[in-house]
Design a protein around this motif. Sequence first.
Motif, PDB file in Angstrom:
ATOM      1  N   VAL A 160       0.876  -1.177   0.000  1.00 37.48           N
ATOM      2  CA  VAL A 160       0.000   0.000   0.000  1.00 37.48           C
ATOM      3  C   VAL A 160       0.909   1.220   0.000  1.00 37.48           C
ATOM      4  O   VAL A 160       1.801   1.347   0.852  1.00 37.48           O
ATOM      5  CB  VAL A 160      -0.941   0.033   1.217  1.00 37.48           C
ATOM      6  N   CYS A 161       0.686   2.110  -0.967  1.00 34.93           N
ATOM      7  CA  CYS A 161       1.494   3.324  -1.112  1.00 34.93           C
ATOM      8  C   CYS A 161       0.587   4.540  -0.936  1.00 34.93           C
ATOM      9  O   CYS A 161      -0.512   4.586  -1.496  1.00 34.93           O
ATOM     10  CB  CYS A 161       2.135   3.376  -2.497  1.00 34.93           C
ATOM     11  N   LEU A 162       1.044   5.514  -0.170  1.00 31.17           N
ATOM     12  CA  LEU A 162       0.267   6.724   0.094  1.00 31.17           C
ATOM     13  C   LEU A 162       1.039   7.963  -0.346  1.00 31.17           C
ATOM     14  O   LEU A 162       2.241   8.083  -0.067  1.00 31.17           O
ATOM     15  CB  LEU A 162      -0.039   6.853   1.591  1.00 31.17           C
ATOM     16  N   LYS A 163       0.346   8.869  -1.011  1.00 29.80           N
ATOM     17  CA  LYS A 163       0.967  10.135  -1.422  1.00 29.80           C
ATOM     18  C   LYS A 163       1.141  11.019  -0.200  1.00 29.80           C
ATOM     19  O   LYS A 163       0.163  11.376   0.470  1.00 29.80           O
ATOM     20  CB  LYS A 163       0.100  10.820  -2.484  1.00 29.80           C
ATOM     21  N   ASP A 164       2.378  11.400   0.106  1.00 25.11           N
ATOM     22  CA  ASP A 164       2.686  12.158   1.325  1.00 25.11           C
ATOM     23  C   ASP A 164       1.950  13.484   1.396  1.00 25.11           C
ATOM     24  O   ASP A 164       1.607  13.962   2.475  1.00 25.11           O
ATOM     25  CB  ASP A 164       4.197  12.415   1.409  1.00 25.11           C
ATOM     26  N   GLU A 165       1.692  14.070   0.252  1.00 23.74           N
ATOM     27  CA  GLU A 165       1.059  15.376   0.194  1.00 23.74           C
ATOM     28  C   GLU A 165      -0.375  15.352   0.729  1.00 23.74           C
ATOM     29  O   GLU A 165      -0.858  16.355   1.264  1.00 23.74           O
ATOM     30  CB  GLU A 165       1.028  15.791  -1.294  1.00 23.74           C
ATOM     31  N   THR A 166      -1.045  14.208   0.594  1.00 27.54           N
ATOM     32  CA  THR A 166      -2.479  14.162   0.904  1.00 27.54           C
ATOM     33  C   THR A 166      -2.886  13.107   1.923  1.00 27.54           C
ATOM     34  O   THR A 166      -4.012  13.164   2.435  1.00 27.54           O
ATOM     35  CB  THR A 166      -3.291  13.898  -0.378  1.00 27.54           C
ATOM     36  N   THR A 167      -2.020  12.153   2.203  1.00 19.31           N
ATOM     37  CA  THR A 167      -2.410  11.029   3.058  1.00 19.31           C
ATOM     38  C   THR A 167      -1.278  10.628   3.995  1.00 19.31           C
ATOM     39  O   THR A 167      -0.100  10.877   3.711  1.00 19.31           O
ATOM     40  CB  THR A 167      -2.790   9.797   2.204  1.00 19.31           C
ATOM     41  N   GLU A 168      -1.645   9.980   5.097  1.00 18.41           N
ATOM     42  CA  GLU A 168      -0.621   9.424   5.981  1.00 18.41           C
ATOM     43  C   GLU A 168      -1.165   8.176   6.670  1.00 18.41           C
ATOM     44  O   GLU A 168      -2.353   8.065   6.961  1.00 18.41           O
ATOM     45  CB  GLU A 168      -0.156  10.449   7.016  1.00 18.41           C
ATOM     46  N   PHE A 169      -0.260   7.217   6.906  1.00 19.58           N
ATOM     47  CA  PHE A 169      -0.617   5.996   7.614  1.00 19.58           C
ATOM     48  C   PHE A 169      -0.900   6.295   9.079  1.00 19.58           C
ATOM     49  O   PHE A 169      -0.160   7.035   9.727  1.00 19.58           O
ATOM     50  CB  PHE A 169       0.524   4.972   7.550  1.00 19.58           C
ATOM     51  N   GLN A 170      -1.959   5.686   9.607  1.00 20.89           N
ATOM     52  CA  GLN A 170      -2.227   5.680  11.039  1.00 20.89           C
ATOM     53  C   GLN A 170      -1.879   4.314  11.625  1.00 20.89           C
ATOM     54  O   GLN A 170      -1.178   4.222  12.622  1.00 20.89           O
ATOM     55  CB  GLN A 170      -3.695   6.006  11.312  1.00 20.89           C
ATOM     56  N   THR A 171      -2.379   3.255  10.991  1.00 23.24           N
ATOM     57  CA  THR A 171      -2.042   1.889  11.407  1.00 23.24           C
ATOM     58  C   THR A 171      -1.973   1.008  10.161  1.00 23.24           C
ATOM     59  O   THR A 171      -2.526   1.343   9.109  1.00 23.24           O
ATOM     60  CB  THR A 171      -3.095   1.284  12.364  1.00 23.24           C
ATOM     61  N   MET A 172      -1.294  -0.137  10.292  1.00 29.90           N
ATOM     62  CA  MET A 172      -1.271  -1.142   9.224  1.00 29.90           C
ATOM     63  C   MET A 172      -1.265  -2.525   9.868  1.00 29.90           C
ATOM     64  O   MET A 172      -0.515  -2.772  10.824  1.00 29.90           O
ATOM     65  CB  MET A 172      -0.041  -0.981   8.342  1.00 29.90           C
ATOM     66  N   GLU A 173      -2.107  -3.417   9.369  1.00 30.28           N
ATOM     67  CA  GLU A 173      -2.158  -4.802   9.834  1.00 30.28           C
ATOM     68  C   GLU A 173      -2.096  -5.726   8.626  1.00 30.28           C
ATOM     69  O   GLU A 173      -2.613  -5.398   7.560  1.00 30.28           O
ATOM     70  CB  GLU A 173      -3.440  -5.065  10.619  1.00 30.28           C
ATOM     71  N   ARG A 174      -1.477  -6.889   8.822  1.00 29.33           N
ATOM     72  CA  ARG A 174      -1.444  -7.932   7.801  1.00 29.33           C
ATOM     73  C   ARG A 174      -2.215  -9.126   8.337  1.00 29.33           C
ATOM     74  O   ARG A 174      -2.152  -9.448   9.513  1.00 29.33           O
ATOM     75  CB  ARG A 174       0.010  -8.311   7.510  1.00 29.33           C
ATOM     76  N   TYR A 175      -2.954  -9.816   7.465  1.00 23.17           N
ATOM     77  CA  TYR A 175      -3.706 -11.012   7.870  1.00 23.17           C
ATOM     78  C   TYR A 175      -3.568 -12.059   6.777  1.00 23.17           C
ATOM     79  O   TYR A 175      -3.404 -11.745   5.598  1.00 23.17           O
ATOM     80  CB  TYR A 175      -5.186 -10.676   8.124  1.00 23.17           C
TER      81      TYR A 175
END
Length: 260
Positions: free
Chosen positions: A81-96
């Motif tokens: 999962v890739c997020l554009k720094d200008e508009t988004t930021e990770f809060q949490t990430m989980e793998r299942y």
Amino acid sequence: MKLLTMNIAFASDPDWDGINNFRHRLGVLMDHILSEKPDVFCMQEVRQYQYDLLKPFLKGAGYSFIYNQRETDMSGEGLMVCLKDETTEFQTMERYWFSDTPEVPGTRFSNQTEYTRIGQEALVRYLPTGEFFRVYNNHFECRNPEACTKSMQLLLSRLQKKQAIYPCRFFIAGDLNSLPESDAIQTACHFDVFPVIDVTKELPGTAFSFHDPGVAHGKVDYIFTDRTTAGEAREVRLLDDHVNGIWLSDHYPVCADFAF
């Protein structure tokens, strides 16, 4: 807010696929994808060597990303999962893992092939509005439809639990290896707890072969979302670009643009 998903097509041998070898496709792929400037970019079927090649392009274009691999020792094929720094930021990430024990690395359903399958769940903050949304990036089993249905049931159960704790917009994306009429896809479309809307419903087939490029054999790549967000969809399309016989992948990337 623009979300893009694609299976980038791995090869066990980095020299396979001739002109459509990943090393040949990489520049074309990044030029086309990054020109779309997606806020969220989900990738499936990413091998370590591909990840290593993708990293400098994504960092240079202003993206943060998380790569998760599927095997017991956290190696092998993976998802990003890739997020554009200008508009988004990770809060949490989980793998299942798609299995009866989804938190146990390397597990799979008993009726699945020998390949384990995983999903990623990211809670994302959208900076222009300050609101949060969930992104589920998935790659389902490729040969057993019953395992695909169980994967969808697991995914929806996970989403239901998270929405009960903190309701927000959500997106389910990825290569689900299931045709629109399959039990797996119909399970999502007829989920009876809250609406899960396929915004890619009107799109044609998405998967083909490098031996017969551009001739799609069926639709297996999807973006689902909640009813509110689906109502704000401005454009949903496939990226069918190719340059001198070099295709982006053997799956058309799916891109959806939303008015929020």
